[in-house]
Write an enzyme that holds these catalytic residues in place. Structure first.
Site, PDB file in Angstrom:
ATOM      1  N   LYS A  39      52.204  -4.071  28.496  1.00  0.00           N
ATOM      2  CA  LYS A  39      50.824  -3.379  27.063  1.00  0.00           C
ATOM      3  C   LYS A  39      51.624  -2.502  25.970  1.00  0.00           C
ATOM      4  O   LYS A  39      51.890  -1.382  26.784  1.00  0.00           O
ATOM      5  CB  LYS A  39      49.830  -3.387  27.814  1.00  0.00           C
ATOM      6  N   ASN A  73      36.462  -8.682  17.345  1.00  0.00           N
ATOM      7  CA  ASN A  73      36.940  -9.729  17.959  1.00  0.00           C
ATOM      8  C   ASN A  73      36.695 -10.497  19.128  1.00  0.00           C
ATOM      9  O   ASN A  73      35.466 -11.211  18.396  1.00  0.00           O
ATOM     10  CB  ASN A  73      38.097  -9.841  17.534  1.00  0.00           C
ATOM     11  N   ALA A  74      36.094 -10.050  19.652  1.00  0.00           N
ATOM     12  CA  ALA A  74      35.847 -10.960  20.746  1.00  0.00           C
ATOM     13  C   ALA A  74      34.191 -10.687  20.547  1.00  0.00           C
ATOM     14  O   ALA A  74      33.563 -11.871  20.711  1.00  0.00           O
ATOM     15  CB  ALA A  74      36.270 -10.222  21.905  1.00  0.00           C
ATOM     16  N   GLY A  81      30.604  -4.580  21.372  1.00  0.00           N
ATOM     17  CA  GLY A  81      31.002  -4.247  20.777  1.00  0.00           C
ATOM     18  C   GLY A  81      30.798  -4.851  20.008  1.00  0.00           C
ATOM     19  O   GLY A  81      30.653  -6.926  20.611  1.00  0.00           O
TER      20      GLY A  81
HETATM   21  P1  NAD Z   1      38.341  -4.592  17.957  1.00  0.00           P
HETATM   22  O1  NAD Z   1      38.850  -3.866  17.846  1.00  0.00           O
HETATM   23  O2  NAD Z   1      38.261  -5.946  17.590  1.00  0.00           O
HETATM   24  O3  NAD Z   1      36.654  -4.641  18.505  1.00  0.00           O
HETATM   25  C1  NAD Z   1      36.048  -2.910  18.923  1.00  0.00           C
HETATM   26  C2  NAD Z   1      34.347  -3.222  18.702  1.00  0.00           C
HETATM   27  O4  NAD Z   1      34.048  -2.705  20.107  1.00  0.00           O
HETATM   28  C3  NAD Z   1      33.505  -2.306  18.052  1.00  0.00           C
HETATM   29  O5  NAD Z   1      33.383  -3.327  16.803  1.00  0.00           O
HETATM   30  C4  NAD Z   1      33.916  -1.065  17.779  1.00  0.00           C
HETATM   31  O6  NAD Z   1      33.155  -0.733  17.278  1.00  0.00           O
HETATM   32  C5  NAD Z   1      33.325  -1.149  19.112  1.00  0.00           C
HETATM   33  N1  NAD Z   1      32.850  -0.117  20.033  1.00  0.00           N
HETATM   34  C6  NAD Z   1      33.833   0.304  20.331  1.00  0.00           C
HETATM   35  N2  NAD Z   1      33.542   1.611  21.019  1.00  0.00           N
HETATM   36  C7  NAD Z   1      32.114   1.693  21.067  1.00  0.00           C
HETATM   37  C8  NAD Z   1      31.034   2.031  21.832  1.00  0.00           C
HETATM   38  N3  NAD Z   1      31.581   3.640  22.371  1.00  0.00           N
HETATM   39  N4  NAD Z   1      29.788   1.428  22.121  1.00  0.00           N
HETATM   40  C9  NAD Z   1      30.363   0.228  21.763  1.00  0.00           C
HETATM   41  N5  NAD Z   1      30.732  -0.545  20.860  1.00  0.00           N
HETATM   42  C10 NAD Z   1      31.573   0.546  20.658  1.00  0.00           C
HETATM   43  O7  NAD Z   1      38.493  -5.217  20.464  1.00  0.00           O
HETATM   44  P2  NAD Z   1      38.384  -6.339  19.852  1.00  0.00           P
HETATM   45  O8  NAD Z   1      39.932  -7.792  20.217  1.00  0.00           O
HETATM   46  O9  NAD Z   1      37.408  -7.257  20.202  1.00  0.00           O
HETATM   47  O10 NAD Z   1      38.796  -6.350  21.680  1.00  0.00           O
HETATM   48  C11 NAD Z   1      37.526  -5.708  22.363  1.00  0.00           C
HETATM   49  C12 NAD Z   1      37.931  -5.640  24.198  1.00  0.00           C
HETATM   50  O11 NAD Z   1      37.918  -6.775  24.090  1.00  0.00           O
HETATM   51  C13 NAD Z   1      38.619  -4.381  24.419  1.00  0.00           C
HETATM   52  O12 NAD Z   1      38.656  -3.853  25.645  1.00  0.00           O
HETATM   53  C14 NAD Z   1      39.867  -5.340  24.520  1.00  0.00           C
HETATM   54  O13 NAD Z   1      40.846  -4.823  26.101  1.00  0.00           O
HETATM   55  C15 NAD Z   1      39.403  -6.638  25.298  1.00  0.00           C
HETATM   56  N6  NAD Z   1      40.359  -8.239  25.190  1.00  0.00           N
HETATM   57  C16 NAD Z   1      40.266  -8.481  23.674  1.00  0.00           C
HETATM   58  C17 NAD Z   1      41.143  -9.297  23.702  1.00  0.00           C
HETATM   59  C18 NAD Z   1      41.270  -9.705  22.673  1.00  0.00           C
HETATM   60  O14 NAD Z   1      41.495 -11.483  22.026  1.00  0.00           O
HETATM   61  N7  NAD Z   1      41.027  -9.741  21.502  1.00  0.00           N
HETATM   62  C19 NAD Z   1      41.572 -10.111  25.110  1.00  0.00           C
HETATM   63  C20 NAD Z   1      41.173  -9.501  25.918  1.00  0.00           C
HETATM   64  C21 NAD Z   1      40.907  -8.539  26.379  1.00  0.00           C
END
Ligand code: NAD
Length: 416
Positions: free
Chosen positions: A106, A221-222, A218
């Site tokens: 990471k 992306n996810a 959240g």
């Molecule tokens: P991202 O940056 O696209 O989105 C994160 C979202 O979370 C945003 O909408 C942000 O506003 C929101 N957020 C932040 N703090 C918050 C809070 N306190 N309350 C509510 N919402 C909040 O990130 P992502 O890629 O969607 O990743 C989100 C999670 O999924 C992370 O833990 C990441 O490690 C995990 N993840 C993502 C992927 C991927 O492919 N994108 C893969 C595995 C794990």
């Protein structure tokens, strides 16, 4: 709210529980508690106003017994080395539980990308790659997107690495834009894998999900894709979704496509006309069938776990539940799909991307989805079987499957 827990201590604690359940050799346990390597880098970046700002970044390689390290890069103002250590170790377990020939890594940079211009973001991304280039590579350690990093950022990073190497090396990073060697289906793969897991959990529990409700913490992306695919593939209606600025709720189900447009236009879910704004903290304890934390770590804690009403908690985020909360949820019969299984769709399609890059031959979206479904379903079954065998929560079960595979590889290499 309780005290914020250190994610790396949590990761070590979770490993400790699994080690005890499976009677893990103490030397292997000690090896697996720590990252094998970690790099701290300092990045001078020229800002638009002509000044130079100094950023700090990390790359951690937790364990590469099963293959090259694999794991995302986060750009976040609160990034710490311990968060990255925890996430790198979760990547080790994630790759192992999915049966991928990859280890866990990471990376991260302490920064607020929302306050950087596109040019500053590009220069920071390129500076990070220059700093870690000698420690990464397609046979060494392969980064990918994570919180606040995007396919465009992966494209810049790949270009910087290719420029330094003097050759095309698409497999050094995944999550790239399609024209640069990205995989079909990568964009929604994390969410899709999570939705396949929810489908399997419902089968396991004998639940019918069509028309049932889901709340998602959240809207990145996810989370955004999970809202869309939950509806498309399982008939789930998303009644609440939050982001860092607030939460929007509609008991009849949100129009997730319109909500996505609103979020893109305004930068937040707050103020969406198709729902009402509610306090973000309420989301985790809403009366829904499926709760999906898809934001950041340490959200379901001893303080709120007792009020979680969902039957299934699908952890799309990494580390959203503390060990204390885990125990409370287990004792209350809440079915938790643990993070490193639930969100493994992203790394699985990243692995497919590496394979396609190596062959310079690209698969259709249907083929990617078919292979992803096969892997997710088989991994879910392996974890469910371990939970039955040891009579433990799914997270501990997932650890026993993953740790068993990594421990065997360490032994076969002669490390322990
Ligand atoms: P991202 O940056 O696209 O989105 C994160 C979202 O979370 C945003 O909408 C942000 O506003 C929101 N957020 C932040 N703090 C918050 C809070 N306190 N309350 C509510 N919402 C909040 O990130 P992502 O890629 O969607 O990743 C989100 C999670 O999924 C992370 O833990 C990441 O490690 C995990 N993840 C993502 C992927 C991927 O492919 N994108 C893969 C595995 C794990």
């Amino acid at each position: 709210m309780g005290e914020k827990r250190n994610s790396f201590e949590i990761a070590q604690q979770q490993l400790g529980v699994a080690a005890q359940v499976m009677g893990l050799d103490p030397t292997v346990h000690e090896l697996l508690r720590w990252p094998m390597r970690e790099y701290h880098v300092t990045l001078p970046v020229r800002m638009d106003d002509g000044s130079t700002q100094i950023f700090h970044g990390f790359r951690v390689q937790h364990n590469d017994a099963l293959g090259p390290s694999k794991g995302g890069i986060r750009f976040h103002p609160d990034e710490t080395i311990d968060t990255i250590r925890a996430l790198a170790s979760w990547m080790t377990w994630k790759c192992a539980v999915l049966g991928l020939p990859l280890g866990g890594g990471k990376g991260g940079v302490i920064c607020n990308p929302k306050k950087l211009s596109a040019g500053e973001l590009e220069r920071l991304s390129r500076a990070y790659v220059r700093a870690v280039a000698r420690f990464i590579g397609e046979d060494v350690d392969v980064p990918a997107p994570d919180v606040y990093t995007t396919p465009q950022i992966m494209g810049w990073m790949m270009d910087e690495y290719a420029t330094m190497s003097g050759r095309s090396v698409p497999g050094m990073i995944t999550g790239k834009p399609l024209p640069l060697g990205g995989s079909a289906g990568r964009h929604d793969s994390t969410a899709r894998g999570g939705i396949y897991c929810i489908r399997e959990a419902a089968r396991h529990l004998g639940l019918e999900l069509n028309g049932r409700s889901m709340a998602i913490q959240g809207c990145g992306n996810a989370g955004q894709y999970a809202a869309i695919l939950g509806g498309e593939l399982l008939g789930l209606k998303t009644v609440a979704i939050s982001d860092s600025q607030g939460c929007v709720y509609n008991a009849d189900g949100l129009d997730v496509a319109a909500l996505g447009q609103h979020k893109r236009a305004t930068g937040s879910v707050v103020g969406f006309a198709g729902g009402e704004d509610v306090p973000a903290a309420d989301l985790l304890t809403l009366d829904v069938d499926v709760l999906m934390p898809a934001a950041i770590e340490n959200q379901i804690t001893a303080d709120n776990a007792g009020q979680v009403k969902a039957r299934i908690v699908a952890e799309l985020a990494n580390g959203p539940t503390t060990p204390e909360a885990d125990e409370i949820l287990y004792n209350r019969g809440v079915y938790v799909i643990p993070d490193f299984l639930c969100n493994a769709g992203g790394v699985t399609v990243s692995y497919f991307e590496q394979v396609q890059n190596a062959y310079r031959f690209y698969w259709s979206e249907e083929e990617v989805y078919r292979l992803l479904d096969e892997r997710m379903t088989a991994s879910f079954a392996a974890v469910a079987a371990a939970a039955d065998k040891y009579q433990v929560p799914n997270r501990v079960a997932a650890y026993t499957v993953a740790v068993g595979r990594v421990a065997e590889a360490c032994k076969l290499r002669g490390w322990v």
